[in-house]
Motif scaffolding. Structure first.
Motif, short mmCIF file in Angstrom:
data_model
loop_
_atom_site.label_atom_id
_atom_site.label_comp_id
_atom_site.label_asym_id
_atom_site.label_seq_id
_atom_site.Cartn_x
_atom_site.Cartn_y
_atom_site.Cartn_z
N ALA A 297 12.77 5.82 6.79
CA ALA A 297 13.17 5.90 5.53
C ALA A 297 13.17 4.76 5.10
O ALA A 297 12.69 3.59 4.38
CB ALA A 297 13.73 6.84 5.00
N ALA A 298 15.24 3.72 6.14
CA ALA A 298 15.39 2.66 5.38
C ALA A 298 14.21 1.52 5.31
O ALA A 298 14.48 0.19 4.71
CB ALA A 298 16.40 3.07 6.29
N ALA A 299 13.65 1.19 6.58
CA ALA A 299 13.09 0.64 7.16
C ALA A 299 11.46 0.88 6.33
O ALA A 299 11.64 -0.85 6.11
CB ALA A 299 12.33 0.48 8.75
N ILE A 300 11.20 1.92 6.57
CA ILE A 300 10.01 1.46 4.90
C ILE A 300 10.16 1.01 3.80
O ILE A 300 9.24 0.35 3.15
CB ILE A 300 9.47 2.83 5.02
CG1 ILE A 300 8.78 3.42 6.08
CG2 ILE A 300 8.29 3.04 4.23
CD1 ILE A 300 8.23 4.73 6.60
N LYS A 301 11.43 1.85 3.00
CA LYS A 301 11.75 1.28 1.74
C LYS A 301 11.81 -0.75 1.69
O LYS A 301 11.72 -1.08 1.11
CB LYS A 301 13.68 1.65 1.89
CG LYS A 301 14.01 1.97 0.29
CD LYS A 301 13.18 1.63 -1.21
CE LYS A 301 14.19 1.62 -2.10
NZ LYS A 301 12.59 2.09 -3.97
N GLY A 302 12.73 -0.94 3.12
CA GLY A 302 13.17 -2.47 2.62
C GLY A 302 12.03 -3.57 3.17
O GLY A 302 11.75 -4.09 2.71
N PHE A 303 10.65 -2.82 4.01
CA PHE A 303 9.63 -3.04 4.11
C PHE A 303 8.60 -3.49 2.56
O PHE A 303 8.12 -4.11 2.71
CB PHE A 303 8.71 -2.92 4.36
CG PHE A 303 7.41 -3.22 5.03
CD1 PHE A 303 6.47 -4.78 5.96
CD2 PHE A 303 6.46 -2.62 4.61
CE1 PHE A 303 5.72 -4.89 5.11
CE2 PHE A 303 5.15 -2.65 4.28
CZ PHE A 303 4.77 -4.24 5.47
N LEU A 304 8.74 -2.27 1.88
CA LEU A 304 8.19 -1.97 1.11
C LEU A 304 8.82 -2.56 -0.92
O LEU A 304 7.68 -3.74 -1.45
CB LEU A 304 7.92 -1.03 0.05
CG LEU A 304 7.26 0.76 1.36
CD1 LEU A 304 7.39 1.57 0.90
CD2 LEU A 304 5.66 0.32 1.24
N PHE B 196 10.32 -5.76 0.16
CA PHE B 196 9.61 -7.38 0.33
C PHE B 196 8.13 -7.24 0.07
O PHE B 196 8.19 -8.79 -0.39
CB PHE B 196 9.97 -7.47 1.71
CG PHE B 196 9.21 -8.28 2.72
CD1 PHE B 196 9.98 -9.72 2.16
CD2 PHE B 196 8.73 -8.99 3.47
CE1 PHE B 196 10.00 -11.11 2.48
CE2 PHE B 196 7.77 -10.24 3.47
CZ PHE B 196 8.71 -11.04 3.74
N ALA B 197 7.49 -6.74 0.65
CA ALA B 197 5.92 -6.63 0.28
C ALA B 197 6.32 -6.77 -1.12
O ALA B 197 4.68 -7.87 -1.81
CB ALA B 197 5.04 -5.08 0.84
N ARG B 198 6.52 -5.61 -2.46
CA ARG B 198 6.18 -6.01 -3.50
C ARG B 198 6.98 -7.18 -4.15
O ARG B 198 6.11 -7.94 -4.67
CB ARG B 198 7.31 -4.80 -3.33
CG ARG B 198 7.46 -5.16 -5.46
CD ARG B 198 7.83 -3.48 -6.39
NE ARG B 198 9.66 -4.53 -6.09
CZ ARG B 198 10.27 -5.03 -6.00
NH1 ARG B 198 9.98 -5.66 -7.01
NH2 ARG B 198 11.39 -4.97 -6.04
N ALA C 216 2.54 -13.66 -5.64
CA ALA C 216 1.18 -13.90 -6.20
C ALA C 216 0.41 -13.73 -6.61
O ALA C 216 -0.66 -14.44 -7.65
CB ALA C 216 0.56 -12.69 -4.43
N ARG C 217 1.17 -12.49 -7.76
CA ARG C 217 0.12 -12.24 -8.68
C ARG C 217 0.79 -12.89 -9.69
O ARG C 217 -0.47 -13.66 -10.76
CB ARG C 217 1.08 -10.82 -8.99
CG ARG C 217 0.04 -10.41 -10.40
CD ARG C 217 0.76 -8.78 -10.67
NE ARG C 217 0.07 -8.40 -11.72
CZ ARG C 217 0.64 -7.18 -12.37
NH1 ARG C 217 1.48 -6.70 -11.55
NH2 ARG C 217 0.46 -7.30 -13.47
N CYS C 218 2.06 -13.82 -10.11
CA CYS C 218 2.19 -14.02 -10.88
C CYS C 218 1.57 -15.72 -10.93
O CYS C 218 1.47 -16.70 -11.66
CB CYS C 218 3.83 -14.42 -11.01
SG CYS C 218 4.69 -12.98 -11.30
#
Length: 182
Positions: free
Chosen positions: A89-96, A98-100, A106-108
């Motif tokens: 969960a901590a790894a997924i939260k960290g990755f998300l 970073f990805a966000r 990129a969107r900006c």
């Protein structure tokens, strides 16, 4: 930004990390119990390790430093599961997270004819709300990463750049040169 939206955004973030912490705590407690059961079953002479040694073994579970053994007590197996769950969960939260940030950047950088709001204080939050009600694409630049309004603004799909609005690099990332309003 209304206080209710601000509270929801912050609450969601706190809840995620609280669940990860609770999962890790459950792993440690079950690890202590399971290690005590394991040592009691494997040591026939009645010697049991100290509570500190049991805690150390339990923390090792969180670091995934345990051996595989078919004779582990159920508490120890559950502890291993919760340790895995915590790390995952901590790894997924960290990755998300970073990805966000990368997707938001990129969107900006592709925005045109939008508004750049510098600062998310009381006035800035009201301005974002007004621009949103007029369907004007908006990018927010906020210096304080701990600002409670950031989560609420992002929840509405508005990108928020954390940085200094007087910095040329931050304004470039927010596509200020192609903005209609600043």
């Amino acid at each position: 930004m209304p206080a209710k939206q601000r509270f929801r955004g912050r609450r969601r973030l706190q809840t995620t990390w609280a669940l990860i912490a609770i999962s890790a705590l459950i792993a440690i407690v079950l690890g202590v119990v399971g290690s005590a059961e394991y040592y009691a079953a494997s040591a026939g002479n009645g010697d049991s390790p100290s509570p500190l040694a049991l805690l150390k073994d339990s923390v090792r579970l969180l670091l995934v430093e345990s051996s595989t053994c078919e004779n582990f007590p159920s508490a120890l197996r559950l502890a291993r599961f919760f340790a895995f769950l915590s790390w995952s969960a901590a790894a997924i939260k960290g990755f998300l997270t970073f990805a966000r940030k990368r997707i938001e950047l990129a969107r900006c950088r592709r925005q045109r004819d939008h508004a750049v709001v510098c600062g998310l204080g009381r006035l800035g939050a009201q301005l974002v709300s007004d621009l949103r009600s007029q369907d004007i694409e908006t990018i927010v630049v906020e210096l304080d990463a701990e600002n409670l309004d950031i989560a609420a603004v992002r929840a509405e799909g508005i990108p928020v750049m954390v940085g200094n609005a007087t910095s040329a690099a931050t304004l470039r990332d927010a596509s200020a040169q192609r903005a209609r309003y600043i």
